[in-house]
Structures are given as C-alpha cells and as structure tokens.
Design a protein around this motif. Structure first.
Motif, short mmCIF file in Angstrom:
data_model
loop_
_atom_site.label_atom_id
_atom_site.label_comp_id
_atom_site.label_asym_id
_atom_site.label_seq_id
_atom_site.Cartn_x
_atom_site.Cartn_y
_atom_site.Cartn_z
N GLY A 1 0.83 -1.19 -0.08
CA GLY A 1 -0.07 -0.13 0.05
C GLY A 1 0.87 1.18 -0.21
O GLY A 1 1.99 1.27 -0.16
N SER A 2 -0.06 2.37 0.33
CA SER A 2 0.91 3.78 0.25
C SER A 2 0.49 4.81 1.19
O SER A 2 -0.71 4.43 1.74
CB SER A 2 0.38 4.53 -1.09
OG SER A 2 0.89 3.57 -2.41
N GLY B 1 12.99 4.38 -5.75
CA GLY B 1 12.04 3.80 -6.65
C GLY B 1 10.63 3.62 -6.06
O GLY B 1 9.79 3.14 -6.75
N ARG B 2 10.68 3.62 -4.60
CA ARG B 2 9.24 3.55 -4.10
C ARG B 2 8.70 4.78 -3.29
O ARG B 2 7.71 4.90 -3.45
CB ARG B 2 9.37 2.47 -3.11
CG ARG B 2 9.77 0.88 -3.48
CD ARG B 2 9.79 -0.14 -2.46
NE ARG B 2 10.83 0.23 -1.34
CZ ARG B 2 10.59 0.47 -0.21
NH1 ARG B 2 9.14 0.33 0.29
NH2 ARG B 2 11.20 0.37 0.76
N PHE B 3 9.66 5.44 -2.88
CA PHE B 3 9.51 6.68 -2.20
C PHE B 3 9.73 8.00 -2.94
O PHE B 3 10.75 8.17 -3.60
CB PHE B 3 10.06 6.95 -0.76
CG PHE B 3 9.66 5.96 0.17
CD1 PHE B 3 8.83 4.99 0.09
CD2 PHE B 3 10.42 6.05 1.56
CE1 PHE B 3 8.58 4.06 1.11
CE2 PHE B 3 9.92 5.11 2.56
CZ PHE B 3 9.04 3.97 2.27
N LEU C 1 6.39 13.15 1.74
CA LEU C 1 7.00 11.94 1.48
C LEU C 1 5.75 11.12 0.98
O LEU C 1 5.12 10.59 1.75
CB LEU C 1 7.63 11.53 2.63
CG LEU C 1 8.62 10.07 2.36
CD1 LEU C 1 9.71 10.47 1.33
CD2 LEU C 1 9.09 9.53 3.57
N GLN C 2 5.86 10.74 -0.40
CA GLN C 2 5.11 9.81 -0.70
C GLN C 2 5.69 8.47 -0.75
O GLN C 2 6.61 8.22 -1.41
CB GLN C 2 4.67 10.04 -2.19
CG GLN C 2 3.72 9.16 -2.90
CD GLN C 2 2.22 9.33 -2.31
OE1 GLN C 2 1.66 10.33 -2.11
NE2 GLN C 2 1.96 7.97 -2.23
N MET C 3 4.98 7.42 -0.05
CA MET C 3 5.60 6.21 0.04
C MET C 3 4.65 5.12 -0.65
O MET C 3 3.58 5.05 -0.20
CB MET C 3 5.70 5.80 1.68
CG MET C 3 6.37 6.84 2.31
SD MET C 3 6.77 6.55 3.97
CE MET C 3 5.07 6.54 4.78
#
Length: 121
Positions: A16-17, A65-67, A80-82
């Motif tokens: 998830g995010s 590549g993820r955050f 911070l988009q995780m």
C-alpha cells in the motif's frame, strides 16, 4: 520560535501507500535542507530522503524507486509519498528542517515529534 509538525502516518497493508506531510512555522528566514528520517526502537535514526532548497534530492538505497520526496517552499512544507510499502518500512518517521530564524546567526536543525508508520503483511 519554530515548530515542525508531521502528519499522515498510520497503519497500512504491505504494498500500500501513505503520504507524510510536514510543515515548519515560526520566525523563519530561510530553510535549506528538509528531510525525512526514521527510527526503529533500538536502532539509530536513519535518513530516508532529503531535498534541498534547489530541489536536489537524496534517497536511502532501501527506498529508491518507492518513495518520493517533494517540497513546497512557499508553505515551508515537505512531503514523502511512500508506495509499495514493506513491513521493514515500519518505524517512527521524523521530519527535519535546517532553518535560519530571525533572531539567530546560523542555521539549526529542527525536528518534528515523529509519526508512526506501521506496515503489516
């Protein structure tokens, strides 16, 4: 004189995010680097991502590549988009900002209070 406040942590399933937000307020003249750190009990606090006033970013290898870190300088805010979260991302996440304030000579690092991110499998 300066407050740094995070929000957006929570509980999420693996894959998830979450999006963390942080805003600094007070007698701020300028902010250089803003960043996110995380800490697990018993471990050292580690850098997750940072962004300069010019937009240069730096990421820990474990989150590349993820955050994604981003910044709104007009709001003294950093985000911070995780994505693709993993259980090993579970930690308390802290916002940090290198701030020059009106009454000081020099730049000092200010920390938020931390926000818990828990990723379950």
């Amino acid at each position: 004189q300066v407050q740094v406040v995070e929000s957006g942590g929570g509980l999420v399933q693996a894959g998830g995010s979450l999006r963390l937000s942080c805003a600094a307020s007070g007698s701020i003249v300028s902010i250089n680097v803003m960043g996110w750190y995380r800490q697990v009990p018993g471990n050292r606090r580690e850098l997750v991502a940072a962004i300069t006033s010019g937009g240069t970013t730096n990421y820990a290898d474990s989150v590349k590549g993820r955050f994604t870190i981003s910044r709104d300088s007009a709001k003294n805010a950093v985000y911070l988009q995780m994505n693709s979260l993993k259980p090993e991302d579970t930690a308390v996440y802290y916002c940090a900002a290198d701030i020059t304030i009106a009454s000081a000579s020099g730049t000092f690092r200010y920390w938020g209070q931390g926000t818990q991110v828990t990723v379950y499998s």
